[in-house]
Design a protein around this motif. Sequence first.
Motif, PDB file in Angstrom:
ATOM      1  N   VAL A 101       0.838  -1.206   0.000  1.00  0.00           N
ATOM      2  CA  VAL A 101       0.000   0.000   0.000  1.00  0.00           C
ATOM      3  C   VAL A 101       0.870   1.251   0.000  1.00  0.00           C
ATOM      4  CG1 VAL A 101      -1.670   1.340   1.328  1.00  0.00           C
ATOM      5  CG2 VAL A 101      -1.998  -1.122   1.046  1.00  0.00           C
ATOM      6  N   LEU A 102       1.866   1.295   0.874  1.00  0.00           N
ATOM      7  CA  LEU A 102       2.764   2.451   0.920  1.00  0.00           C
ATOM      8  C   LEU A 102       3.503   2.618  -0.406  1.00  0.00           C
ATOM      9  CD1 LEU A 102       4.303   2.141   4.503  1.00  0.00           C
ATOM     10  CD2 LEU A 102       2.733   3.901   3.686  1.00  0.00           C
ATOM     11  N   ALA A 103       3.972   1.514  -0.945  1.00  0.00           N
ATOM     12  CA  ALA A 103       4.704   1.583  -2.211  1.00  0.00           C
ATOM     13  C   ALA A 103       3.811   2.101  -3.336  1.00  0.00           C
ATOM     14  CB  ALA A 103       5.251   0.200  -2.571  1.00  0.00           C
ATOM     15  N   PHE A 104       2.548   1.668  -3.353  1.00  0.00           N
ATOM     16  CA  PHE A 104       1.632   2.143  -4.399  1.00  0.00           C
ATOM     17  C   PHE A 104       1.352   3.641  -4.244  1.00  0.00           C
ATOM     18  CE2 PHE A 104      -2.630   3.060  -6.002  1.00  0.00           C
ATOM     19  CZ  PHE A 104      -2.507   2.624  -7.319  1.00  0.00           C
ATOM     20  N   LEU A 105       1.162   4.095  -3.020  1.00  0.00           N
ATOM     21  CA  LEU A 105       0.913   5.526  -2.797  1.00  0.00           C
ATOM     22  C   LEU A 105       2.120   6.359  -3.226  1.00  0.00           C
ATOM     23  CD1 LEU A 105      -0.894   5.408   0.664  1.00  0.00           C
ATOM     24  CD2 LEU A 105      -1.931   5.730  -1.589  1.00  0.00           C
ATOM     25  N   ILE A 192       9.218   0.755  -7.091  1.00  0.00           N
ATOM     26  CA  ILE A 192       9.736   0.726  -8.463  1.00  0.00           C
ATOM     27  C   ILE A 192       8.868  -0.155  -9.341  1.00  0.00           C
ATOM     28  CG2 ILE A 192      11.701   0.077  -9.891  1.00  0.00           C
ATOM     29  CD1 ILE A 192      12.137   2.599  -8.272  1.00  0.00           C
ATOM     30  N   TYR A 193       8.454  -1.304  -8.822  1.00  0.00           N
ATOM     31  CA  TYR A 193       7.575  -2.192  -9.595  1.00  0.00           C
ATOM     32  C   TYR A 193       6.240  -1.510  -9.909  1.00  0.00           C
ATOM     33  CZ  TYR A 193      10.833  -5.882  -8.181  1.00  0.00           C
ATOM     34  OH  TYR A 193      11.948  -6.649  -7.975  1.00  0.00           O
ATOM     35  N   TRP A 194       5.673  -0.824  -8.905  1.00  0.00           N
ATOM     36  CA  TRP A 194       4.411  -0.124  -9.136  1.00  0.00           C
ATOM     37  C   TRP A 194       4.591   0.998 -10.163  1.00  0.00           C
ATOM     38  CZ3 TRP A 194       0.252  -2.465  -8.232  1.00  0.00           C
ATOM     39  CH2 TRP A 194      -0.011  -3.162  -7.058  1.00  0.00           C
ATOM     40  N   LEU A 195       5.715   1.688 -10.115  1.00  0.00           N
ATOM     41  CA  LEU A 195       5.971   2.742 -11.100  1.00  0.00           C
ATOM     42  C   LEU A 195       5.988   2.179 -12.508  1.00  0.00           C
ATOM     43  CD1 LEU A 195       8.686   5.029  -9.446  1.00  0.00           C
ATOM     44  CD2 LEU A 195       6.469   5.751 -10.338  1.00  0.00           C
ATOM     45  N   VAL A 196       6.643   1.056 -12.689  1.00  0.00           N
ATOM     46  CA  VAL A 196       6.669   0.418 -14.012  1.00  0.00           C
ATOM     47  C   VAL A 196       5.261   0.050 -14.456  1.00  0.00           C
ATOM     48  CG1 VAL A 196       7.501  -1.583 -15.296  1.00  0.00           C
ATOM     49  CG2 VAL A 196       9.023  -0.413 -13.686  1.00  0.00           C
ATOM     50  N   ALA A 197       4.463  -0.488 -13.527  1.00  0.00           N
ATOM     51  CA  ALA A 197       3.085  -0.858 -13.873  1.00  0.00           C
ATOM     52  C   ALA A 197       2.256   0.368 -14.235  1.00  0.00           C
ATOM     53  CB  ALA A 197       2.449  -1.613 -12.715  1.00  0.00           C
ATOM     54  N   HIS A 220      -8.413   6.464 -10.732  1.00  0.00           N
ATOM     55  CA  HIS A 220      -7.616   5.339 -10.252  1.00  0.00           C
ATOM     56  C   HIS A 220      -8.474   4.079 -10.086  1.00  0.00           C
ATOM     57  CE1 HIS A 220      -3.773   7.198  -9.815  1.00  0.00           C
ATOM     58  NE2 HIS A 220      -4.217   8.148  -9.010  1.00  0.00           N
ATOM     59  N   ARG A 221      -9.718   4.284  -9.658  1.00  0.00           N
ATOM     60  CA  ARG A 221     -10.576   3.123  -9.411  1.00  0.00           C
ATOM     61  C   ARG A 221     -10.998   2.427 -10.699  1.00  0.00           C
ATOM     62  NH1 ARG A 221     -16.641   3.353  -6.643  1.00  0.00           N
ATOM     63  NH2 ARG A 221     -17.141   1.144  -6.934  1.00  0.00           N
ATOM     64  N   HIS A 222     -11.380   3.201 -11.719  1.00  0.00           N
ATOM     65  CA  HIS A 222     -11.931   2.618 -12.937  1.00  0.00           C
ATOM     66  C   HIS A 222     -10.908   2.461 -14.064  1.00  0.00           C
ATOM     67  CE1 HIS A 222     -16.018   2.818 -11.365  1.00  0.00           C
ATOM     68  NE2 HIS A 222     -15.798   4.062 -10.997  1.00  0.00           N
ATOM     69  N   LEU A 223      -9.745   3.092 -13.939  1.00  0.00           N
ATOM     70  CA  LEU A 223      -8.727   2.972 -14.978  1.00  0.00           C
ATOM     71  C   LEU A 223      -7.466   2.281 -14.464  1.00  0.00           C
ATOM     72  CD1 LEU A 223      -8.900   6.411 -16.857  1.00  0.00           C
ATOM     73  CD2 LEU A 223      -9.656   4.172 -17.672  1.00  0.00           C
ATOM     74  N   THR A 224      -6.888   2.867 -13.426  1.00  0.00           N
ATOM     75  CA  THR A 224      -5.592   2.375 -12.977  1.00  0.00           C
ATOM     76  C   THR A 224      -5.671   0.953 -12.443  1.00  0.00           C
ATOM     77  OG1 THR A 224      -5.005   4.652 -12.380  1.00  0.00           O
ATOM     78  CG2 THR A 224      -3.621   2.884 -11.516  1.00  0.00           C
ATOM     79  N   PRO A 230      -3.049  -7.354 -13.228  1.00  0.00           N
ATOM     80  CA  PRO A 230      -2.094  -8.469 -13.408  1.00  0.00           C
ATOM     81  C   PRO A 230      -0.716  -8.156 -12.865  1.00  0.00           C
ATOM     82  CG  PRO A 230      -3.357  -8.077 -15.418  1.00  0.00           C
ATOM     83  CD  PRO A 230      -3.644  -6.933 -14.505  1.00  0.00           C
ATOM     84  N   PHE A 231      -0.261  -6.910 -13.043  1.00  0.00           N
ATOM     85  CA  PHE A 231       1.019  -6.516 -12.463  1.00  0.00           C
ATOM     86  C   PHE A 231       0.957  -6.592 -10.932  1.00  0.00           C
ATOM     87  CE2 PHE A 231       0.804  -4.314 -16.547  1.00  0.00           C
ATOM     88  CZ  PHE A 231       2.023  -4.629 -17.087  1.00  0.00           C
ATOM     89  N   GLY A 232      -0.185  -6.199 -10.380  1.00  0.00           N
ATOM     90  CA  GLY A 232      -0.335  -6.215  -8.934  1.00  0.00           C
ATOM     91  C   GLY A 232      -0.203  -7.611  -8.353  1.00  0.00           C
ATOM     92  N   VAL A 233      -0.743  -8.612  -9.058  1.00  0.00           N
ATOM     93  CA  VAL A 233      -0.621  -9.991  -8.574  1.00  0.00           C
ATOM     94  C   VAL A 233       0.842 -10.424  -8.572  1.00  0.00           C
ATOM     95  CG1 VAL A 233      -1.280 -12.379  -8.998  1.00  0.00           C
ATOM     96  CG2 VAL A 233      -2.943 -10.550  -9.370  1.00  0.00           C
ATOM     97  N   ILE A 234       1.559 -10.060  -9.629  1.00  0.00           N
ATOM     98  CA  ILE A 234       2.979 -10.428  -9.714  1.00  0.00           C
ATOM     99  C   ILE A 234       3.786  -9.690  -8.644  1.00  0.00           C
ATOM    100  CG2 ILE A 234       5.019 -10.363 -11.187  1.00  0.00           C
ATOM    101  CD1 ILE A 234       3.136 -10.622 -13.580  1.00  0.00           C
ATOM    102  N   ILE A 235       3.501  -8.408  -8.454  1.00  0.00           N
ATOM    103  CA  ILE A 235       4.218  -7.640  -7.430  1.00  0.00           C
ATOM    104  C   ILE A 235       3.935  -8.210  -6.044  1.00  0.00           C
ATOM    105  CG2 ILE A 235       4.391  -5.363  -6.345  1.00  0.00           C
ATOM    106  CD1 ILE A 235       3.729  -4.177  -9.123  1.00  0.00           C
ATOM    107  N   THR A 236       2.702  -8.622  -5.803  1.00  0.00           N
ATOM    108  CA  THR A 236       2.366  -9.248  -4.528  1.00  0.00           C
ATOM    109  C   THR A 236       3.147 -10.537  -4.333  1.00  0.00           C
ATOM    110  OG1 THR A 236       0.136  -8.302  -4.624  1.00  0.00           O
ATOM    111  CG2 THR A 236       0.488 -10.149  -3.110  1.00  0.00           C
ATOM    112  N   LEU A 237       3.245 -11.326  -5.399  1.00  0.00           N
ATOM    113  CA  LEU A 237       4.011 -12.577  -5.327  1.00  0.00           C
ATOM    114  C   LEU A 237       5.458 -12.292  -4.960  1.00  0.00           C
ATOM    115  CD1 LEU A 237       4.628 -15.560  -5.839  1.00  0.00           C
ATOM    116  CD2 LEU A 237       4.795 -15.024  -8.276  1.00  0.00           C
TER     117      LEU A 237
END
Length: 317
Positions: A101-105, A192-197, A220-224, A230-237
């Motif tokens: 969450v912090l990284a995404f913000l 960094i991963y979130w920035l790439v996504a 952010h809710r309807h677009l981002t 899919p990137f979020g699942v990989i970043i979580t992994l």
Amino acid sequence: MTTAQVHIPEQPAPRAQRSATSDTVWCYLFMLPTIVLAAVFTFYPAIASWVISFQEWNGFGDERTFVGFANFREVMVDRYFWAAFGRTALFVLMTVPASLVLAFLFAAALNDASYRLRPLFRAVFFLPVVTTTAIVGIVFTMLMNPFDGPLNRFLLSIGLIDQPIDFLGSPSLALASVSAVFIWKWTGISMIYWLVALQTVPKELYEAAEVDGAGIWRRHRHLTVPMILPFGVIITLIAVVGSFQTFPLVQAMTQGGPSFSTELVELYIYRLAFASEGEPRLGYASAAAVIFGLAILIFTALQAWAVRKIQLARKGQ
């Protein structure tokens, strides 16, 4: 009557062939040190741990006894192993969501092209990632010292606490304290991963949504979120797998104490193999490591399956 012309492809010049071969040889030569190091320090220990897990061995003498699955059966009923496993799962739950969450913000804020100080803050947020983990653990141990640590002095000076807090000496606070340091250390890599996504989302979509009157939260809710899911699942992994690798930080800060409150699975394995008060049990520790590795492998496979399902669902739309 015309004669058919047969096109014979031109063969590359011998000099070009020699140049390509030379480039390939140089590539393998540059890769050789990494391959050797990976073979010695990664592949061989991984294979050896499987072999040793079927043996009873103290790690010193040549006397080894093949015991089959006896070590695995003992691990499966060892309450100390499962206690360490539970603390590891709790550590993952405490660190991964907060870090993501912090990284995404941070990434969402630094993704704004109009923000001129983006390079500076990217470097500041990423600096802990490249700092040696052992040094981070030692520094934060001094910062959290209950006697003369700067953190306690600061909290006392502002009147937030009445007496010093033993962050690393209290069984109820030690794991949370280590988790906070872990989040500080590794949030930058997820950023960094979130920035790439985020940079894969076309700017035109944001501009069109803004023209239609959509605010920042709706964009952010309807677009981002749908586009980077899919990137979020990989970043979580990646974050979850990284949260299992806690040995350097915990060893530097608490060494598994107090009262085993921060002894995660990696510390448990290390204690049995090298730091036990009795005779080291390298075979038993290897069995515990194999079981723990298989658990991580199963979790990774489930994450990969989830990524595949999300991708198929998006294609179906």
